[in-house]
Motif scaffolding. Structure first.
Motif, PDB file in Angstrom:
ATOM      1  N   PRO A  60       0.851  -1.197   0.000  1.00 43.62           N
ATOM      2  CA  PRO A  60       0.000   0.000   0.000  1.00 43.62           C
ATOM      3  C   PRO A  60       0.883   1.243   0.000  1.00 43.62           C
ATOM      4  CG  PRO A  60       0.060  -0.994   2.200  1.00 43.62           C
ATOM      5  CD  PRO A  60       0.850  -1.896   1.293  1.00 43.62           C
ATOM      6  N   MET A  61       0.574   2.206  -0.866  1.00 45.92           N
ATOM      7  CA  MET A  61       1.350   3.457  -0.899  1.00 45.92           C
ATOM      8  C   MET A  61       0.397   4.630  -1.093  1.00 45.92           C
ATOM      9  SD  MET A  61       4.841   2.451  -2.906  1.00 45.92           S
ATOM     10  CE  MET A  61       4.091   1.405  -4.139  1.00 45.92           C
ATOM     11  N   ASP A  62       0.360   5.468  -0.074  1.00 39.86           N
ATOM     12  CA  ASP A  62      -0.524   6.631  -0.077  1.00 39.86           C
ATOM     13  C   ASP A  62      -0.231   7.525  -1.279  1.00 39.86           C
ATOM     14  OD1 ASP A  62      -2.461   8.261   1.022  1.00 39.86           O
ATOM     15  OD2 ASP A  62      -1.023   9.415   2.204  1.00 39.86           O
ATOM     16  N   LEU A  79      -3.637   3.806   3.090  1.00 42.39           N
ATOM     17  CA  LEU A  79      -4.124   3.845   4.480  1.00 42.39           C
ATOM     18  C   LEU A  79      -5.344   4.774   4.627  1.00 42.39           C
ATOM     19  CD1 LEU A  79      -1.550   5.748   6.774  1.00 42.39           C
ATOM     20  CD2 LEU A  79      -2.107   6.349   4.429  1.00 42.39           C
ATOM     21  N   GLN A 108      -6.885  -1.026   4.013  1.00 43.72           N
ATOM     22  CA  GLN A 108      -6.018  -0.769   5.164  1.00 43.72           C
ATOM     23  C   GLN A 108      -6.575   0.358   6.028  1.00 43.72           C
ATOM     24  OE1 GLN A 108      -2.042   1.220   5.182  1.00 43.72           O
ATOM     25  NE2 GLN A 108      -1.302  -0.829   5.716  1.00 43.72           N
ATOM     26  N   ASN A 113      -2.845  -0.972   9.824  1.00 41.36           N
ATOM     27  CA  ASN A 113      -1.559  -0.289   9.678  1.00 41.36           C
ATOM     28  C   ASN A 113      -0.936  -0.032  11.053  1.00 41.36           C
ATOM     29  OD1 ASN A 113       0.260   2.039   9.704  1.00 41.36           O
ATOM     30  ND2 ASN A 113      -0.259   2.312   7.557  1.00 41.36           N
ATOM     31  N   LYS A 143       0.134  -5.013   9.103  1.00 35.07           N
ATOM     32  CA  LYS A 143       1.415  -4.593   8.520  1.00 35.07           C
ATOM     33  C   LYS A 143       2.158  -3.793   9.575  1.00 35.07           C
ATOM     34  CE  LYS A 143       3.436  -2.418   4.428  1.00 35.07           C
ATOM     35  NZ  LYS A 143       3.836  -1.051   4.803  1.00 35.07           N
ATOM     36  N   TYR A 162      12.714   5.886   5.767  1.00 35.82           N
ATOM     37  CA  TYR A 162      13.144   5.090   4.603  1.00 35.82           C
ATOM     38  C   TYR A 162      14.663   5.068   4.468  1.00 35.82           C
ATOM     39  CZ  TYR A 162       8.285   4.897   3.563  1.00 35.82           C
ATOM     40  OH  TYR A 162       6.938   4.647   3.667  1.00 35.82           O
ATOM     41  N   ASN A 208       9.075  -7.304   3.558  1.00 32.29           N
ATOM     42  CA  ASN A 208       8.971  -6.063   2.777  1.00 32.29           C
ATOM     43  C   ASN A 208      10.145  -5.137   3.089  1.00 32.29           C
ATOM     44  OD1 ASN A 208       7.287  -3.036   3.357  1.00 32.29           O
ATOM     45  ND2 ASN A 208       7.625  -3.789   1.295  1.00 32.29           N
ATOM     46  N   ASP A 231      12.874  -2.829   0.183  1.00 35.88           N
ATOM     47  CA  ASP A 231      13.949  -2.796  -0.815  1.00 35.88           C
ATOM     48  C   ASP A 231      13.940  -3.991  -1.781  1.00 35.88           C
ATOM     49  OD1 ASP A 231      14.673  -0.614   0.762  1.00 35.88           O
ATOM     50  OD2 ASP A 231      16.269  -1.702   1.797  1.00 35.88           O
ATOM     51  N   GLY A 279       6.997  -2.346  -2.975  1.00 36.83           N
ATOM     52  CA  GLY A 279       6.488  -0.979  -2.918  1.00 36.83           C
ATOM     53  C   GLY A 279       7.113  -0.109  -3.987  1.00 36.83           C
ATOM     54  N   ARG A 280       8.164   0.603  -3.613  1.00 35.23           N
ATOM     55  CA  ARG A 280       8.701   1.626  -4.514  1.00 35.23           C
ATOM     56  C   ARG A 280       9.118   1.082  -5.876  1.00 35.23           C
ATOM     57  NH1 ARG A 280      12.618   3.726  -0.010  1.00 35.23           N
ATOM     58  NH2 ARG A 280      12.359   1.511   0.458  1.00 35.23           N
TER      59      ARG A 280
HETATM   60  C1  LIG Z   1       4.796   7.078  -1.140  1.00 33.39           C
HETATM   61  C2  LIG Z   1       4.622   5.972  -0.116  1.00 33.39           C
HETATM   62  C3  LIG Z   1       3.420   5.849   0.526  1.00 33.39           C
HETATM   63  C4  LIG Z   1       3.224   4.823   1.473  1.00 33.39           C
HETATM   64  N1  LIG Z   1       1.998   4.669   2.050  1.00 33.39           N
HETATM   65  C5  LIG Z   1       1.772   3.584   2.869  1.00 33.39           C
HETATM   66  C6  LIG Z   1       0.473   3.284   3.354  1.00 33.39           C
HETATM   67  O1  LIG Z   1      -0.514   3.954   3.042  1.00 33.39           O
HETATM   68  N2  LIG Z   1       0.335   2.205   4.171  1.00 33.39           N
HETATM   69  C7  LIG Z   1       1.396   1.404   4.518  1.00 33.39           C
HETATM   70  O2  LIG Z   1       1.227   0.433   5.257  1.00 33.39           O
HETATM   71  N3  LIG Z   1       2.645   1.660   4.046  1.00 33.39           N
HETATM   72  C8  LIG Z   1       2.839   2.694   3.223  1.00 33.39           C
HETATM   73  N4  LIG Z   1       4.086   2.899   2.691  1.00 33.39           N
HETATM   74  C9  LIG Z   1       5.169   1.928   2.978  1.00 33.39           C
HETATM   75  C10 LIG Z   1       5.213   0.833   1.912  1.00 33.39           C
HETATM   76  O3  LIG Z   1       4.032   0.060   1.928  1.00 33.39           O
HETATM   77  C11 LIG Z   1       6.422  -0.109   2.136  1.00 33.39           C
HETATM   78  O4  LIG Z   1       6.310  -0.676   3.409  1.00 33.39           O
HETATM   79  C12 LIG Z   1       7.748   0.640   2.039  1.00 33.39           C
HETATM   80  O5  LIG Z   1       7.789   1.508   0.924  1.00 33.39           O
HETATM   81  C13 LIG Z   1       8.927  -0.348   1.937  1.00 33.39           C
HETATM   82  O6  LIG Z   1       8.820  -1.159   0.807  1.00 33.39           O
HETATM   83  P1  LIG Z   1       9.684  -0.866  -0.546  1.00 33.39           P
HETATM   84  O7  LIG Z   1      11.118  -0.808  -0.131  1.00 33.39           O
HETATM   85  O8  LIG Z   1       9.350  -2.037  -1.440  1.00 33.39           O
HETATM   86  O9  LIG Z   1       9.219   0.445  -1.079  1.00 33.39           O
HETATM   87  C14 LIG Z   1       4.296   3.924   1.781  1.00 33.39           C
HETATM   88  C15 LIG Z   1       5.512   4.091   1.112  1.00 33.39           C
HETATM   89  C16 LIG Z   1       5.692   5.080   0.172  1.00 33.39           C
HETATM   90  C17 LIG Z   1       7.017   5.197  -0.539  1.00 33.39           C
END
Ligand SMILES: Cc1cc2nc3c(=O)[nH]c(=O)nc-3n(C[C@H](O)[C@H](O)[C@H](O)COP(=O)(O)O)c2cc1C
Length: 314
Positions: A19-21, A44, A71, A97, A139, A175, A198, A200, A221-222
């Protein structure tokens, strides 16, 4: 409503969209699902906003998704139950969350702030599990600043959650640094419910390093931003051991961006200007010969059909 089990889904396909806001709206989630993500979870959503203000938000709607996890964040177990009722059939399961590090969330004792008190985490999950006739997942991060992950993970499991996802950083780290996969592996050895690792995960090499040994599934995610193809590539690699390459990446990205816009038009047709500009930048990142498309999209404020026309022309 047909029952969906995230744990079962992970057995046949272990790749989940994080999930990414402001990134993973229902249109983007649908494209990732089509490309092979096992499932996705909504951005979220505040339980207080849902219950107190009765806000209707596209983010918790199911759109055309086959599987929809919603979420929620907050801190009062009863409010979580009311909010889950409000979301209703839009969610096949509810994800809680316990990881958001943002001050607007932790300032209300929600998100990662709850990691300071593992018992609270257990109470929220347990109330929801008893209240709902659908699965509950969680999570977490490794802790707020102190590492509390083993206690938190045990609470989540004992309270009856079906799946636990762990981002291998503390909230204080946000991060920075690298995700701690040794800690994720420790949790994997300490609980029996499926664990999604989860942090990187970017390449097929990461699948070799972590899947099975450190976690039962991987959340991306990213590396998936603007790049739903990563799910097709990961699934292919997992099945065949061979990397999937694209002969015409520009064309694939263009098609996917158009699919995204068409889906967005169905569910969020209102004023999506800034969102489209950001998504177009992400979808075409690193792709050669698309500068002119991006330039045209960025000029002034455009509707979805106008942007679709621009992309189609090239
Ligand atoms: C722009 C952005 C928004 C995010 N929003 C949420 C969210 O709404 N809920 C959540 O549990 N994690 C959120 N995260 C965290 C990601 O779900 C994930 O845990 C984190 O980016 C690490 O994974 P990655 O290295 O694959 O990016 C967000 C991350 C980013 C970069």
């Amino acid at each position: 409503m047909k029952k969906v089990s995230p744990a079962k889904l992970l057995k046949s396909n272990p790749f989940v969209l994080a999930p990414m806001d402001d990134v993973t709206d229902i249109a983007f989630r649908k494209i990732c699902e089509d490309m092979g993500a096992s499932y996705s979870i909504s951005e979220l959503t505040s339980v207080d906003a849902l219950v107190r203000d009765k806000v209707t938000l596209a983010r918790y709607e199911r759109g055309n998704l086959k599987v929809s996890g919603v979420q929620l964040f907050g801190n009062n177990p009863e409010t979580f139950c009311e909010a889950a009722d409000f979301v209703g059939d839009n969610a096949d399961f509810i994800d809680v969350n316990f990881g958001c590090p943002s001050a607007t969330v932790t300032g209300n004792d929600a998100g990662s702030m709850l990691l300071k008190d593992p018992k609270n985490v257990g109470e929220i999950i347990s109330k929801l599990v008893k209240h709902l006739d659908k699965p509950v997942t969680a999570k977490i991060r490794l802790g707020y600043s102190k590492m509390t992950y083993l206690d938190v993970a045990k609470e989540v499991e004992d309270a009856g959650a079906e799946v636990l996802a762990v981002h291998g950083r503390t909230a204080k780290q946000k991060y920075t640094g690298v995700a701690n996969w040794d800690a994720i592996s420790e949790i994997h050895n300490g609980i029996d419910i499926p664990l999604i690792g989860n942090g990187d995960v970017r390449s097929e090499e990461d699948i070799d390093k972590y899947l099975g040994s450190h976690a039962d599934a991987l959340m991306i995610g990213r590396a998936a931003i603007g790049n739903p193809l990563i799910f097709e590539q990961f699934k292919h690699y997992h099945k065949t051991g061979e990397k999937l390459e694209y002969e015409d990446l520009k064309q694939r990205r263009k098609e996917l961006f158009m699919d995204y816009l068409e889906e967005l038009d169905k569910f969020e047709p209102y004023n999506p200007g800034l969102k489209i500009k950001r998504q177009s930048m992400w979808f075409f990142k690193g792709v050669e010969g698309v500068k002119h498309i991006r330039r045209e999209i960025n000029e002034g404020k455009k509707t979805i059909p106008e942007v679709l026309d621009i992309v189609k022309r090239f």
